[in-house]
Design a protein around this motif. Sequence first.
Motif, PDB file in Angstrom:
ATOM      1  N   VAL B 360      62.658 -52.888  54.608  1.00 42.69           N
ATOM      2  CA  VAL B 360      63.021 -52.294  55.912  1.00 42.69           C
ATOM      3  C   VAL B 360      63.020 -53.212  57.217  1.00 42.69           C
ATOM      4  N   THR B 361      64.156 -52.943  57.934  1.00 42.31           N
ATOM      5  CA  THR B 361      64.171 -54.044  59.205  1.00 42.31           C
ATOM      6  C   THR B 361      63.479 -53.132  60.307  1.00 42.31           C
ATOM      7  N   VAL B 362      62.124 -53.672  60.606  1.00 42.23           N
ATOM      8  CA  VAL B 362      61.615 -52.869  61.734  1.00 42.23           C
ATOM      9  C   VAL B 362      61.534 -53.779  62.905  1.00 42.23           C
ATOM     10  N   ASP B 363      62.210 -53.216  63.952  1.00 39.57           N
ATOM     11  CA  ASP B 363      62.057 -54.208  65.365  1.00 39.57           C
ATOM     12  C   ASP B 363      62.647 -55.745  64.994  1.00 39.57           C
ATOM     13  N   ASN B 364      63.563 -55.644  64.084  1.00 41.54           N
ATOM     14  CA  ASN B 364      64.374 -56.772  63.738  1.00 41.54           C
ATOM     15  C   ASN B 364      63.450 -57.661  62.864  1.00 41.54           C
ATOM     16  N   ARG B 365      62.592 -57.251  62.221  1.00 43.14           N
ATOM     17  CA  ARG B 365      61.891 -58.134  61.298  1.00 43.14           C
ATOM     18  C   ARG B 365      61.686 -57.489  59.726  1.00 43.14           C
ATOM     19  N   GLU B 366      62.196 -58.240  58.969  1.00 40.29           N
ATOM     20  CA  GLU B 366      62.229 -57.483  57.636  1.00 40.29           C
ATOM     21  C   GLU B 366      60.881 -57.471  56.814  1.00 40.29           C
ATOM     22  N   CYS B 367      60.713 -56.284  56.350  1.00 42.16           N
ATOM     23  CA  CYS B 367      59.322 -56.205  55.867  1.00 42.16           C
ATOM     24  C   CYS B 367      59.387 -55.341  54.520  1.00 42.16           C
ATOM     25  N   LEU B 368      58.302 -55.308  53.650  1.00 44.78           N
ATOM     26  CA  LEU B 368      58.164 -54.713  52.599  1.00 44.78           C
ATOM     27  C   LEU B 368      57.637 -53.137  53.168  1.00 44.78           C
ATOM     28  N   ASN B 369      58.396 -52.273  52.591  1.00 44.97           N
ATOM     29  CA  ASN B 369      58.076 -50.875  53.243  1.00 44.97           C
ATOM     30  C   ASN B 369      57.127 -50.113  52.256  1.00 44.97           C
ATOM     31  N   LEU B 370      55.909 -49.722  53.074  1.00 42.53           N
ATOM     32  CA  LEU B 370      54.989 -49.057  52.261  1.00 42.53           C
ATOM     33  C   LEU B 370      54.742 -47.719  53.235  1.00 42.53           C
ATOM     34  N   SER B 371      55.685 -47.716  53.838  1.00 39.71           N
ATOM     35  CA  SER B 371      55.410 -46.301  54.850  1.00 39.71           C
ATOM     36  C   SER B 371      56.469 -45.391  54.633  1.00 39.71           C
ATOM     37  N   SER B 372      57.445 -45.278  53.855  1.00 38.84           N
ATOM     38  CA  SER B 372      58.318 -44.225  53.731  1.00 38.84           C
ATOM     39  C   SER B 372      57.967 -43.283  52.668  1.00 38.84           C
ATOM     40  N   LEU B 373      58.371 -42.178  52.670  1.00 36.78           N
ATOM     41  CA  LEU B 373      57.748 -41.443  51.444  1.00 36.78           C
ATOM     42  C   LEU B 373      58.936 -41.425  50.341  1.00 36.78           C
ATOM     43  N   ASN B 374      59.555 -42.405  50.159  1.00 38.18           N
ATOM     44  CA  ASN B 374      60.581 -42.751  49.499  1.00 38.18           C
ATOM     45  C   ASN B 374      60.103 -42.874  47.891  1.00 38.18           C
ATOM     46  N   PHE B 375      59.312 -42.111  47.353  1.00 32.71           N
ATOM     47  CA  PHE B 375      58.479 -42.332  46.078  1.00 32.71           C
ATOM     48  C   PHE B 375      59.334 -42.879  44.902  1.00 32.71           C
ATOM     49  N   LEU B 376      60.526 -42.297  44.784  1.00 34.25           N
ATOM     50  CA  LEU B 376      61.353 -42.663  43.552  1.00 34.25           C
ATOM     51  C   LEU B 376      62.312 -43.939  43.885  1.00 34.25           C
ATOM     52  N   GLY B 377      62.334 -44.176  45.199  1.00 40.23           N
ATOM     53  CA  GLY B 377      63.468 -45.086  45.485  1.00 40.23           C
ATOM     54  C   GLY B 377      64.892 -44.629  45.401  1.00 40.23           C
ATOM     55  N   PHE B 378      65.102 -43.394  45.491  1.00 37.60           N
ATOM     56  CA  PHE B 378      66.449 -42.933  45.696  1.00 37.60           C
ATOM     57  C   PHE B 378      67.067 -43.193  46.837  1.00 37.60           C
ATOM     58  N   LEU B 379      66.371 -43.512  48.044  1.00 32.72           N
ATOM     59  CA  LEU B 379      67.036 -43.781  49.144  1.00 32.72           C
ATOM     60  C   LEU B 379      68.312 -44.749  49.144  1.00 32.72           C
ATOM     61  N   GLU B 380      68.249 -45.539  48.269  1.00 35.12           N
ATOM     62  CA  GLU B 380      69.131 -46.724  48.269  1.00 35.12           C
ATOM     63  C   GLU B 380      69.831 -46.511  46.906  1.00 35.12           C
ATOM     64  N   SER B 381      69.704 -45.177  46.077  1.00 38.38           N
ATOM     65  CA  SER B 381      70.362 -45.180  44.950  1.00 38.38           C
ATOM     66  C   SER B 381      72.084 -45.208  45.110  1.00 38.38           C
ATOM     67  N   PRO B 382      72.911 -46.201  44.678  1.00 36.81           N
ATOM     68  CA  PRO B 382      74.344 -46.054  44.719  1.00 36.81           C
ATOM     69  C   PRO B 382      74.799 -45.030  43.941  1.00 36.81           C
ATOM     70  N   ARG B 383      74.108 -44.266  43.201  1.00 39.88           N
ATOM     71  CA  ARG B 383      74.865 -43.091  42.306  1.00 39.88           C
ATOM     72  C   ARG B 383      74.683 -42.016  43.309  1.00 39.88           C
ATOM     73  N   ILE B 384      73.417 -41.843  43.965  1.00 40.97           N
ATOM     74  CA  ILE B 384      73.409 -40.869  44.835  1.00 40.97           C
ATOM     75  C   ILE B 384      74.322 -40.933  46.109  1.00 40.97           C
ATOM     76  N   LYS B 385      74.528 -42.043  46.587  1.00 39.08           N
ATOM     77  CA  LYS B 385      75.231 -42.202  47.725  1.00 39.08           C
ATOM     78  C   LYS B 385      76.707 -41.905  47.120  1.00 39.08           C
ATOM     79  N   ALA B 386      77.327 -42.221  45.837  1.00 38.89           N
ATOM     80  CA  ALA B 386      78.480 -42.157  45.262  1.00 38.89           C
ATOM     81  C   ALA B 386      78.741 -40.405  45.390  1.00 38.89           C
TER      82      ALA B 386
END
Lengths: 543, 741
Positions: B360-386
């Motif tokens: 995640v890019t927080v305040d212009n700094r790229e970080c490893l995200n351990l705060s979103s409740l995106n447990f299954l990583g579906f947020l970026e799933s191309p299949r879901i987006k499609a």
Amino acid sequence: MGGKMPGHDPIANGRPGLVLHSGRNGVVKSQAGAKEEDSPHGPYKVPFHESFEETPMMVAVITYMGYGVLTLFGYLRDFLRSRGIEHCHNAMEREEQKDFVPLYQDFENFYTRNVYMRLRDNWNRPICSVPGACFDVMERVSDDYNWNFRFTGNILQGVINMGSYNYLGFAENKGPCMEAAAEVMQTYGVGVCSTRQEIGNLDKHEELEELTAKFLGVEAAMAFGMGFATNSMNIPALVKKGCLILSDELNHVSLVLGARLSGATIRIFKHNNMKSLEQLLREAIVHGQPRTHRPWKKILIIVEGIYSMEGSIVRLPEVVVLKRKYKAYLYLDEAHSIGAVGPTGRGVVDYFGMDPRDVDIMMGTFTKSFGAAGGYIGGSKALVDFLRANSHSAAYATSMSPPVAQQIISSMKCIMGDDGTTIGQDRITQLLRNTRYFRQRLRNLGFVIYGNDDSPVVPLLIYLPAKTGAFGREMLKRRIGVVVVGFPATTIIESRARFCVSAAHTREMLDTVLKEMDEVGDLLNVKYSRHRRQQQLTEEPVY
Amino acid sequence: MAGKCLALVVPASLAQRVRTMLQQRGWFNPRFRVVRNEDGSASIPVISCDVSDWFALLKEAGLETNKTLGTLTWRLAEDIEFPLSRHTPSPHELLVKAISSILELHKDSPERPPDWRDQLPRRWERHGDLAIIDQQAFASPFWDSFGPELWTAVTKALGVRRLAKQGRVQPDGYRTPAVTLLLGSDGVVERRENGISYTWDVRTCMFSAGNAHEKQRAAMWDCTGETVCDMYAGIGYFTLPVLVHSRAKLVLACEWNPNALHWLSVNLQQNGVSNRCRILPGDNRKAPAYHLLLEAFLIICIIRLLFFSKSYRPLDRTQLTQAEEEELIREWQPEPLVPAHPSPPYLNYRVVSGAAGKFVTVDNRECLNLSSLNFLGFLESPRIKAAALSSLRKYGVGTCGPRGFYGTFDVHLQLEEKLASMMATQEAIIYAYGPSAISSAIPAYAKRGDVVFADMAVNLPMQQGLAASRSNVRWFRHNDLDHLEMLLQEQAADDRKNPKKARVVRRFVVVEGIYLNTGNVCPLPELVQLKYRHNFRIFLEESLSFGVLGDTGRGLTEHFGIKVEDVDLICSTMENSLATIGGFCCGRSFIIDHQRLSGQGYCFSASLPPLLTSAALEALDMIEEKPEMFKELREKCRLLYDSVQGIPELSVGGAPISPVLHIRLAEPSQSRERDIATLEAIVESCAQEGVAITLARCIEKDEVFPPSPSIRLAVNVELTQEEIQKAAAVLRSAASRHLLE
């Protein structure tokens, strides 16, 4: 113009002795002379005309009798069901939990079981297309008198949509708004998985809020994921115990819920009745809190821009005068009015040519005119900063879906003309034209129409519950989707059909609707207006 | 006295009949009486006339002439001695005679009315030597010229000395009789009845002779030793009988006519009973002033009670003048709408650019995200987006209406069906906003008067639902079922005291699957056992456990192997694991269907945008297709749990299988603000090191039990082992930098 019902118009009746101070320029004008509300008197800069034709006595009597018959039959059928003579379709309690305290009181569901069930096919009709000017309705039938539905697989195509709140026609599945939303979705995904206060504050949200503030003409704004929750989760942040909420009697459930959750004292004033509001304000300030007699901490007046069941527009100039005089705060819910009224689509504030800063809390939704979802609150920077820190929506709810935010941004820019076209402005003009034409034609046909002449929400009074159901079915048969509402959303005798005019409707569509309505109106005998004849002679509909 | 007359002799048995027939024909001589002879015949005095007429008459009477037998059935006899008839002229006859003679004397007087006989009195009242003739008598003015001569003649004919004439009774309260004295000097008369003497003046008082029987009846009452009140005493009509005959101890006689009062006292004295009677003169209605005031006051009180009283009138206060009101209005100063200088801790949001996925890019700094409740990583799933994109291209973005009014799309129905089948429940219902699902569901069932047992750690939307329900909320300590049981037993004791009330009070227990505020798992199996012991319904909020726990992600019930029907209502958002927007409830139709009309957030809100619905559908498909992701997720959870153990000055809250962990200060200071600032500093340090973590935000003043400040770590299944360990290491070093100084 006829169709004026004196009882609903406190101003038209005149208020002898009450002097209102017009806040802007300090000119004092007496409202006592404002007999004819069409004239721009008092704080009004534009003609303000609303009509609420009185219910004919005979119709009222017959309607009550209708409910009487329904109730009698309801008891009879309940009796038959209890004796096992009639099959009971109700879902039943689990066997293992039969000895628990019943989850529902039997009488609670009497109305649902015996009245709503008969008309149920008029609601929740599933559609399978964009809810634009026309939509596709999935045909469904019931083999057991509306207890269960079965889809036939047929699609009723091209049903004219008079039910969706698509005022400016932004419910679209093509065009620049949709393309922009698609693009954002590719980058951001559909969800956010976090709250605004944690890690769900996207740059899209900030962009949206900045634009919304600019659109509304206020210092700052905040966007929320759901219109309903904007009210129910933010009012509790603004008022507390020891504060007083003065709420219009017809305010939306979300406002009522928010007010209740806040813990503040709630008092109700008559719909759009400034005399009633002023009386409550005076009493509140003079007498203070009940029992303790301490002065109220704050008084918050909550009104809506357009009332979605009445089609009336809030008497905002007068509300503002009162709010100033009595130092109350004003919460304006523009769910149905933002985009839908005003020369530049900025809602009722724009409609009355007022300053947005006259309203303390400008609330509205993105669901309707913007063809998206969610809600906003606009106002002073202090207000918005306070909400960013204290709104339940900001701390506990996932923030708005990015493609939805983009849809709002695109459509809002379009309305503002920031996209370099006049599409938005044209749609605003088109909506007003459609609204006035549709309302005028309906009145000429002899229907009883409620509300303001410029309100795109057009309630048509049917009164009888049975006719209400028949109206919805007959219209669908003629490929027109209308919304019918009855008790408890309205008073018991004022069942009605409601049309939402859209800028996307063409004149041909409206003419089709009017032609069919003329027929259905005669068929069901619902042309109740007593002003029909004189108007046919005097008014030529203008498009 | 006797005289001689022609007689008709007939058998005595027929005499009566014959006499009647003769009288009808005018042949009977009224001067004499019929005589009964010794031989059984009777002689009837008759007026002589043609004998031939007799035959017809007697034949008719049944008497035949039978000369052959020598015995006649009848005969005529001349000059039979008869006693004179006892008939004396009636007073009216005398009156007619007397007036006729007067009229004879005054032949020259004005025209006499032809009906003068009719104007003579026919009825009169006689009291002693005074007669009162009726009003109609001598009505014509013709009689006026005669004066006392006429009246004397009348008195003579009637056998009295004084004469008076009745008039119309006056319509006053006393009913004064309008009697005019025609002859005589006064109207005082005396009358004796039942041994009582009544005296009165006919000109001023009335006396009804017809009431004699009623007076007699009153006289027969035995009122020995009693006090009697005669409300309308008059001259003593009833007072006297009651005193003289009924022997009442005392009579209170009320009367307001002064004339009647006078005669009443006269009569009392005459009858010798005045010592036992107290006269109360005057009008009852003429009450003294204080009495009137008292009555007026009582009437006002009654009116007030009837029309102006309410049980609770918050606005009922003293009236102020207009000027006083205006002054109060001028003086009143409200608090500002919002505090002028707010001191909110989270005013400045961190801005995220782009998607908040694994990175995640927080305040212009790229970080490893351990705060979103995106447990299954579906947020970026191309299949879901499609899937969402194709939905967007079909339906557009918004639904422009609530479910009831053309806001129901086919995708909504599909998603509801899919959720129901996946959770193995009968029905599911979707909401357009995560928090509104549970906060609408609770008040749809729990109403005022019901009892809801709630875990103290439940999240704020649940607290709002409880507040909206207005039910009686009993809080039990977090995950402490013993405490819950204690409360249930208290409730059971109350129920025993009031079994009638207990029959209608519904009982609910609301819990979370994995608590957002603590990361702990609800002990569902024990709770279900309690349920059947205490007959309550379980509402389970699974926002963090749905799509996380269980072998196929069905949540807590699957995790514990509990039958899903044992939980009455399961509610969850789709905003965490499914990485879209909205929430849902599922359960039996009996329960869920109710929300379609009573769930406020369902009925009165625009429905979920179709693209978000399609995204959820796709996500559910992915879960079904790849259930092994849950095992992986649990391993990652465990790994994070283990990695963050043992950081000095910090404590870890939450279960090893929980996808969220709360990192708290092991020894919090007294100041919440200071603790928050410390944790914020740690978060900031981590961000600089490329790990995005966040504080668990809450609005302290609105929480019923504010959770202590914490950093909430969230696991994403896509995080690798190294990334998790790295994040833990960054946290450890940041913490030691800030806490061990």
